[in-house]
Write a protein that holds these residues in place. Sequence first.
Motif, PDB file in Angstrom:
ATOM      1  N   ARG A  46     -43.006  83.911  41.865  1.00  0.00           N
ATOM      2  CA  ARG A  46     -43.434  82.869  40.944  1.00  0.00           C
ATOM      3  C   ARG A  46     -44.864  82.460  41.236  1.00  0.00           C
ATOM      4  O   ARG A  46     -45.425  82.806  42.272  1.00  0.00           O
ATOM      5  N   VAL A  47     -45.420  81.729  40.293  1.00  0.00           N
ATOM      6  CA  VAL A  47     -46.811  81.288  40.384  1.00  0.00           C
ATOM      7  C   VAL A  47     -46.857  79.783  40.591  1.00  0.00           C
ATOM      8  O   VAL A  47     -46.139  79.024  39.937  1.00  0.00           O
ATOM      9  N   TYR A  48     -47.707  79.364  41.526  1.00  0.00           N
ATOM     10  CA  TYR A  48     -47.981  77.952  41.764  1.00  0.00           C
ATOM     11  C   TYR A  48     -49.409  77.660  41.329  1.00  0.00           C
ATOM     12  O   TYR A  48     -50.295  78.515  41.466  1.00  0.00           O
ATOM     13  N   GLN A  49     -49.630  76.458  40.833  1.00  0.00           N
ATOM     14  CA  GLN A  49     -50.956  76.068  40.379  1.00  0.00           C
ATOM     15  C   GLN A  49     -51.749  75.425  41.515  1.00  0.00           C
ATOM     16  O   GLN A  49     -51.203  75.057  42.546  1.00  0.00           O
ATOM     17  N   ARG A  50     -53.040  75.293  41.285  1.00  0.00           N
ATOM     18  CA  ARG A  50     -53.917  74.690  42.277  1.00  0.00           C
ATOM     19  C   ARG A  50     -53.418  73.300  42.668  1.00  0.00           C
ATOM     20  O   ARG A  50     -52.995  72.514  41.818  1.00  0.00           O
ATOM     21  N   ASP A  51     -53.447  73.027  43.964  1.00  0.00           N
ATOM     22  CA  ASP A  51     -53.037  71.762  44.577  1.00  0.00           C
ATOM     23  C   ASP A  51     -51.520  71.596  44.689  1.00  0.00           C
ATOM     24  O   ASP A  51     -51.058  70.599  45.237  1.00  0.00           O
ATOM     25  N   GLU A  52     -50.741  72.557  44.193  1.00  0.00           N
ATOM     26  CA  GLU A  52     -49.292  72.519  44.441  1.00  0.00           C
ATOM     27  C   GLU A  52     -49.013  72.981  45.862  1.00  0.00           C
ATOM     28  O   GLU A  52     -49.731  73.823  46.409  1.00  0.00           O
TER      29      GLU A  52
END
Length: 254
Positions: A46-52
Amino acid sequence: MVPKVDAFRTGDVLNGRQTMPPGSFLAHLPPDAWPLLVSSCGSDSRVYQRDEELPIGPADEQVHIVLGGCVRQERHPFGTAEGAPKITRFRGVGQLLGEAKLIEPHAAVRTTCLTTTWVMPCPVPRMNLMLRRHPHIQLALLRSLEDRNRTDEMIYGTMTRMPLARVGALLVHLAEVAGTVDSADPGHLTVLGPSQKDIAEALLLGVSTVENALRLLREPPRGGNPLRRGVLRSGYRKFVVTDLHALRTVAEFS
């Protein structure tokens, strides 16, 4: 489901066609072992966004393999009180994160995505079983951890070197493990995510010291030593290495 993110060459990565950074877990992994990991854990990527933050807390039961992007890891050996020392490290593509959970399930490290980051999580029991059944995967992990320790020592532990050399060495490392190539400027490597404050905390330098080193790296060539200037462009949480060879020379000889 495989994430459809333009920033990542998902097909090349999952089919083992993308070259991984030297010294990383996936670089050490034998070609015939990667399909085993993909078939076991790839569907959960999966993909996480910036600052997650990645789930690598005390109650989490997974390790994570970075397939794209860059993260900042923070450890607090003396507690989390305000002003307490912390250890900051950057990790990029090909690295296995949360490895301490393989021997201590409640181990934790705060891991924050510095840019859009694609990871493949693997449950700890499944990963430990795979390591026991496939010694060549275990050896790849051990080799990658040893390489990572040696790299950390050279980048973060060389306190007696000049700030310009230390900042340059960290930028070379980030370019190699998290840099992306722009088709319009194929000779340039772009690193997204880290801020000047992040770099200062990682190297235990003042922010003003880091700013001065970056200014020297940005300046156009002049005087007697052109290799010390004009190898970098920078913006908000963005660094563009315009000459990696020259930047490496700065890091080695400043």
